[in-house]
Design a protein around this motif. Structure first.
Motif, PDB file in Angstrom:
ATOM      1  N   PRO A  75       6.231 -41.360  45.894  1.00 34.83           N
ATOM      2  CA  PRO A  75       7.054 -42.575  45.795  1.00 34.83           C
ATOM      3  C   PRO A  75       7.476 -42.888  44.366  1.00 34.83           C
ATOM      4  O   PRO A  75       8.592 -43.372  44.140  1.00 34.83           O
ATOM      5  N   LEU A  76       6.581 -42.602  43.392  1.00 29.28           N
ATOM      6  CA  LEU A  76       6.941 -42.873  42.003  1.00 29.28           C
ATOM      7  C   LEU A  76       8.105 -41.983  41.566  1.00 29.28           C
ATOM      8  O   LEU A  76       9.049 -42.457  40.929  1.00 29.28           O
ATOM      9  N   ALA A  77       8.037 -40.691  41.909  1.00 31.75           N
ATOM     10  CA  ALA A  77       9.099 -39.765  41.521  1.00 31.75           C
ATOM     11  C   ALA A  77      10.415 -40.119  42.209  1.00 31.75           C
ATOM     12  O   ALA A  77      11.470 -40.224  41.557  1.00 31.75           O
ATOM     13  N   ILE A  78      10.360 -40.322  43.519  1.00 28.60           N
ATOM     14  CA  ILE A  78      11.580 -40.583  44.287  1.00 28.60           C
ATOM     15  C   ILE A  78      12.117 -41.980  44.010  1.00 28.60           C
ATOM     16  O   ILE A  78      13.319 -42.180  43.763  1.00 28.60           O
ATOM     17  N   GLY A  79      11.218 -42.991  44.031  1.00 31.71           N
ATOM     18  CA  GLY A  79      11.652 -44.367  43.774  1.00 31.71           C
ATOM     19  C   GLY A  79      12.158 -44.568  42.362  1.00 31.71           C
ATOM     20  O   GLY A  79      13.147 -45.276  42.134  1.00 31.71           O
ATOM     21  N   GLY A  80      11.480 -43.929  41.395  1.00 26.99           N
ATOM     22  CA  GLY A  80      11.919 -44.058  40.007  1.00 26.99           C
ATOM     23  C   GLY A  80      13.282 -43.441  39.776  1.00 26.99           C
ATOM     24  O   GLY A  80      14.131 -44.016  39.080  1.00 26.99           O
ATOM     25  N   PHE A  81      13.523 -42.262  40.361  1.00 31.58           N
ATOM     26  CA  PHE A  81      14.831 -41.621  40.207  1.00 31.58           C
ATOM     27  C   PHE A  81      15.922 -42.420  40.938  1.00 31.58           C
ATOM     28  O   PHE A  81      17.046 -42.553  40.447  1.00 31.58           O
ATOM     29  N   TRP A  82      15.588 -42.978  42.110  1.00 26.32           N
ATOM     30  CA  TRP A  82      16.557 -43.789  42.845  1.00 26.32           C
ATOM     31  C   TRP A  82      16.928 -45.044  42.046  1.00 26.32           C
ATOM     32  O   TRP A  82      18.088 -45.456  42.016  1.00 26.32           O
ATOM     33  N   ALA A  83      15.954 -45.627  41.370  1.00 28.32           N
ATOM     34  CA  ALA A  83      16.196 -46.884  40.656  1.00 28.32           C
ATOM     35  C   ALA A  83      16.974 -46.687  39.366  1.00 28.32           C
ATOM     36  O   ALA A  83      17.788 -47.541  38.994  1.00 28.32           O
ATOM     37  N   TYR A  84      16.748 -45.562  38.660  1.00 31.07           N
ATOM     38  CA  TYR A  84      17.328 -45.396  37.323  1.00 31.07           C
ATOM     39  C   TYR A  84      18.268 -44.196  37.200  1.00 31.07           C
ATOM     40  O   TYR A  84      19.027 -44.112  36.228  1.00 31.07           O
ATOM     41  N   GLY A  85      18.195 -43.244  38.130  1.00 30.74           N
ATOM     42  CA  GLY A  85      19.092 -42.100  38.072  1.00 30.74           C
ATOM     43  C   GLY A  85      19.015 -41.359  36.754  1.00 30.74           C
ATOM     44  O   GLY A  85      17.930 -41.125  36.203  1.00 30.74           O
ATOM     45  N   ASN A  86      20.176 -41.015  36.218  1.00 33.65           N
ATOM     46  CA  ASN A  86      20.212 -40.259  34.961  1.00 33.65           C
ATOM     47  C   ASN A  86      19.952 -41.123  33.741  1.00 33.65           C
ATOM     48  O   ASN A  86      19.935 -40.625  32.615  1.00 33.65           O
ATOM     49  N   LYS A  87      19.739 -42.435  33.937  1.00 31.03           N
ATOM     50  CA  LYS A  87      19.462 -43.323  32.808  1.00 31.03           C
ATOM     51  C   LYS A  87      17.965 -43.461  32.516  1.00 31.03           C
ATOM     52  O   LYS A  87      17.573 -44.213  31.622  1.00 31.03           O
ATOM     53  N   ILE A  88      17.143 -42.746  33.275  1.00 31.71           N
ATOM     54  CA  ILE A  88      15.703 -42.792  33.021  1.00 31.71           C
ATOM     55  C   ILE A  88      15.408 -42.250  31.620  1.00 31.71           C
ATOM     56  O   ILE A  88      15.871 -41.167  31.260  1.00 31.71           O
ATOM     57  N   PRO A  89      14.686 -42.995  30.778  1.00 28.96           N
ATOM     58  CA  PRO A  89      14.410 -42.521  29.415  1.00 28.96           C
ATOM     59  C   PRO A  89      13.567 -41.240  29.423  1.00 28.96           C
ATOM     60  O   PRO A  89      12.554 -41.162  30.115  1.00 28.96           O
ATOM     61  N   ALA A  90      14.008 -40.240  28.668  1.00 26.42           N
ATOM     62  CA  ALA A  90      13.275 -38.967  28.613  1.00 26.42           C
ATOM     63  C   ALA A  90      11.914 -39.135  27.953  1.00 26.42           C
ATOM     64  O   ALA A  90      10.953 -38.445  28.306  1.00 26.42           O
ATOM     65  N   ASN A  91      11.809 -40.061  26.995  1.00 21.47           N
ATOM     66  CA  ASN A  91      10.537 -40.337  26.332  1.00 21.47           C
ATOM     67  C   ASN A  91       9.994 -41.676  26.826  1.00 21.47           C
ATOM     68  O   ASN A  91      10.589 -42.727  26.578  1.00 21.47           O
ATOM     69  N   GLY A  92       8.892 -41.630  27.529  1.00 21.35           N
ATOM     70  CA  GLY A  92       8.308 -42.869  28.030  1.00 21.35           C
ATOM     71  C   GLY A  92       8.402 -43.002  29.536  1.00 21.35           C
ATOM     72  O   GLY A  92       7.575 -43.668  30.156  1.00 21.35           O
ATOM     73  N   GLY A  93       9.408 -42.381  30.133  1.00 20.81           N
ATOM     74  CA  GLY A  93       9.507 -42.381  31.583  1.00 20.81           C
ATOM     75  C   GLY A  93       9.584 -43.765  32.198  1.00 20.81           C
ATOM     76  O   GLY A  93      10.302 -44.650  31.725  1.00 20.81           O
ATOM     77  N   MET A  94       8.812 -43.973  33.249  1.00 19.91           N
ATOM     78  CA  MET A  94       8.898 -45.189  34.048  1.00 19.91           C
ATOM     79  C   MET A  94       8.505 -46.443  33.271  1.00 19.91           C
ATOM     80  O   MET A  94       9.126 -47.494  33.418  1.00 19.91           O
ATOM     81  N   LEU A  95       7.482 -46.338  32.452  1.00 21.63           N
ATOM     82  CA  LEU A  95       7.014 -47.526  31.739  1.00 21.63           C
ATOM     83  C   LEU A  95       8.067 -48.029  30.764  1.00 21.63           C
ATOM     84  O   LEU A  95       8.314 -49.239  30.660  1.00 21.63           O
ATOM     85  N   LYS A  96       8.707 -47.120  30.052  1.00 25.26           N
ATOM     86  CA  LYS A  96       9.758 -47.514  29.114  1.00 25.26           C
ATOM     87  C   LYS A  96      10.987 -48.015  29.859  1.00 25.26           C
ATOM     88  O   LYS A  96      11.633 -48.988  29.427  1.00 25.26           O
ATOM     89  N   ALA A  97      11.331 -47.378  30.977  1.00 26.87           N
ATOM     90  CA  ALA A  97      12.484 -47.819  31.772  1.00 26.87           C
ATOM     91  C   ALA A  97      12.274 -49.225  32.298  1.00 26.87           C
ATOM     92  O   ALA A  97      13.203 -50.047  32.334  1.00 26.87           O
ATOM     93  N   LEU A  98      11.045 -49.519  32.687  1.00 26.68           N
ATOM     94  CA  LEU A  98      10.729 -50.842  33.223  1.00 26.68           C
ATOM     95  C   LEU A  98      10.970 -51.925  32.186  1.00 26.68           C
ATOM     96  O   LEU A  98      11.584 -52.962  32.473  1.00 26.68           O
ATOM     97  N   SER A  99      10.507 -51.694  30.961  1.00 28.56           N
ATOM     98  CA  SER A  99      10.703 -52.695  29.905  1.00 28.56           C
ATOM     99  C   SER A  99      12.140 -52.713  29.393  1.00 28.56           C
ATOM    100  O   SER A  99      12.658 -53.756  28.998  1.00 28.56           O
ATOM    101  N   GLN A 100      12.823 -51.565  29.427  1.00 31.57           N
ATOM    102  CA  GLN A 100      14.182 -51.472  28.909  1.00 31.57           C
ATOM    103  C   GLN A 100      15.203 -52.140  29.834  1.00 31.57           C
ATOM    104  O   GLN A 100      16.100 -52.863  29.368  1.00 31.57           O
ATOM    105  N   PHE A 101      15.076 -51.913  31.140  1.00 31.52           N
ATOM    106  CA  PHE A 101      16.075 -52.412  32.080  1.00 31.52           C
ATOM    107  C   PHE A 101      15.674 -53.714  32.778  1.00 31.52           C
ATOM    108  O   PHE A 101      16.527 -54.453  33.256  1.00 31.52           O
ATOM    109  N   HIS A 102      14.361 -53.975  32.844  1.00 28.91           N
ATOM    110  CA  HIS A 102      13.917 -55.157  33.583  1.00 28.91           C
ATOM    111  C   HIS A 102      12.973 -56.027  32.760  1.00 28.91           C
ATOM    112  O   HIS A 102      12.236 -56.843  33.315  1.00 28.91           O
TER     113      HIS A 102
END
Length: 513
Positions: free
Chosen positions: A340-367
């Motif tokens: 779910p983390l891999a699929i849900g994370g890619f669905w939520a952020y697509g190609n905008k997922i940060p390469a460094n930091g992954g989900m944790l950085k994306a969470l603070s960056q976008f939300h």
């Protein structure tokens, strides 16, 4: 280390020598010398001598009846095998506490590179591959003759010989235990700093004085907490700590993937594979790095045998049955977190997922503006607690090795005060490493490629060597193919990691966490 199995249901000792032959001798044979690599003399009325260790009759009687059914006194003194009162539940807790790695937070990055189809296919193959090698290790733990191999190094020496076994195993095992502890200090100490920054808010209030602490001091705070908790005597005694760590990991991973899918997605995101926009070596490197993220997300193989060593083994219900049940339960839960983390994370952020930091950085960056301070604080607390709990599993492997050296030399149990000294010294060493190399996470693809054989390669070749499989038989072909494929993949991942470091450089902030 091989162990002698005792048949406690009769008046016989079954002695397994180094060649695997069994010999049966009466309990009451007085001072009879057994031609065995494990037991040299035995007199139940007087004393028992094992590998030069002399025991009283009362100690000998206790050795005959402890739950592991082994007559191996040195193992009864070591942290991993000191207590064999484990159960399915303790095995599940240990497996979960050691099986969640922060590398898995980058899984959406891998899917962004490979795309939906190939990303999910690669993740599924890696999961099944490592699940199969765990099955191999679980069934190799206890040989047909009853010898229990409670440590990865000892199994490797049995399979490959002493020189080759040590050569190919010592570095991966020590890095995946001591190195993981250093990484947990870096992650836990850094998260503590983020937690107090989140707690301070606008910068006013008494709690903000904690912000004056430097990165080194936060590392020290975390190390002190970890080593204080590490005073528990053996692996079985940290079961409740592992339970806490397992709960923290599952809750943390669930929050990390559930929050983004409950929020609006960023605008203009794309699900087109990123490697398609690259060419030549860049495309090759991007694909290999994505595969590396996937295969290195699964960890804990270096502690599988040690966890199984905490379980009792009986003739009608050997330890591998209990352990395999625990493995199936724990890895169902791990799969329910990773996929779910891999699929849900890619669905939520697509190609905008940060390469460094992954989900944790994306969470603070976008939300970052949408998530309350309480939720962010809760995430940080969960991470810190999990790091503390996971530290206990991996550090116990190092403590066991240190005490093994001592007991081998002194032929006696390690005193309590010396155990404490060993653990304090280890804490100081990994603290120094974490401060000196705070960029250790940036080297994870390179070092992970070097240690990957322990997870995907060695168990396959061990099975062929120990089970003496017929060449070109089904199991021989499967294990040989997986082993060779794993070796090739390891080489490619190391090359890709070196290429990436040469291309993008390394922020080597020595002693500046």
């Amino acid at each position: 280390m091989g162990e002698v199995v005792v048949n406690c249901n009769s008046n016989n000792i079954i002695i397994v020598d180094s060649s695997g032959d069994n010999r049966t001798n009466s309990f009451h044979t007085s001072k009879k010398s057994f031609d065995s690599s494990r037991v040299h003399s035995f007199d139940i009325e007087e004393s028992l001598t094992i590998e030069g260790i002399s025991l009283s009759s009362s100690t000998a009687a206790g050795a005959l009846h402890w739950p592991g059914r082994e007559l191996n006194t040195q193992d009864a003194w070591l942290p991993v095998t000191e207590s064999r009162h484990g159960s399915i539940y303790s095995a599940v807790f240990h497996l979960l506490s050691s099986g969640f790695g922060f590398q898995a937070l980058l899984l959406p990055v891998a899917l962004a590179t490979l795309g939906w189809v190939w990303g999910i296919i690669c993740l599924s193959i890696a999961f099944l591959w490592q699940f199969y090698t765990i099955w191999l290790l679980v069934n190799l733990h206890e040989s047909d003759s009853g010898v229990r191999y409670s440590r990865f190094l000892h199994l490797s020496i049995t399979a490959f010989g002493e020189k080759l076994g040590k050569l190919v195993t010592i570095f991966p095992v020590m890095y995946l235990s001591g190195g993981t502890c250093a990484m947990l200090i870096i992650t836990g100490g850094g998260t503590l700093q983020l937690f107090f920054k989140n707690l301070c808010g606008d910068g006013h209030g008494p709690t903000c004085r904690a912000q004056l602490l430097s990165g080194v001091e936060w590392f020290l705070v975390f190390t002190c907490m970890a080593i204080l908790l590490a005073q528990l005597p053996n692996l079985n005694s940290v079961t409740m700590v592992s339970l806490l760590g397992a709960v923290m990991a599952i809750v943390y991973y669930t929050i990390i993937w559930a929050l983004p899918i409950s929020r609006d997605r960023p605008k203009d995101i794309s699900y087109h594979p990123l490697h398609a926009s690259k060419s030549g070596m860049e495309k090759f490197g991007a694909v290999l790095n994505a595969i590396g993220i996937i295969v290195l997300s699964f960890r804990g193989h270096n502690v599988i045998l040690e966890i199984q060593a905490t379980l009792p083994s009986r003739p009608k219900y050997p330890s591998h049955k209990t352990m395999w049940t625990g493995v199936k339960i724990s890895y169902i839960l791990i799969a329910m977190s990773f996929f779910p983390l891999a699929i849900g994370g890619f669905w939520a952020y697509g190609n905008k997922i940060p390469a460094n930091g992954g989900m944790l950085k994306a969470l603070s960056q976008f939300h970052g503006q949408d998530i309350s301070k309480f939720v962010m604080g809760l995430i940080y607390v969960l991470v810190v607690i999990y790091c503390l709990c996971s530290f206990q599993i991996y550090s116990m492997i190092v403590f066991d090795n240190l005490e093994f050296r001592y007991t081998s030399m002194k032929k006696q149990r390690c005193p309590r005060w010396l155990r404490t000294v060993f653990r304090l010294c280890f804490g100081g060493l990994v603290f120094f490493v974490s401060v000196a190399f705070p960029f250790l996470g940036s080297l994870a693809p390179l070092i992970g490629g070097l240690t990957m054989p322990l997870t995907y390669v060695y168990p396959c070749f061990m099975w062929i060597s120990i089970k003496k499989l017929r060449p070109n038989g089904p199991m021989w072909l499967v294990n040989m193919a997986l082993g060779c494929l794993g070796v090739i993949l390891c080489v490619l991942l190391v090359v890709a990691a070196i290429w990436n470091l040469a291309d993008k450089g390394l922020n080597a902030n020595f002693f500046r966490p």
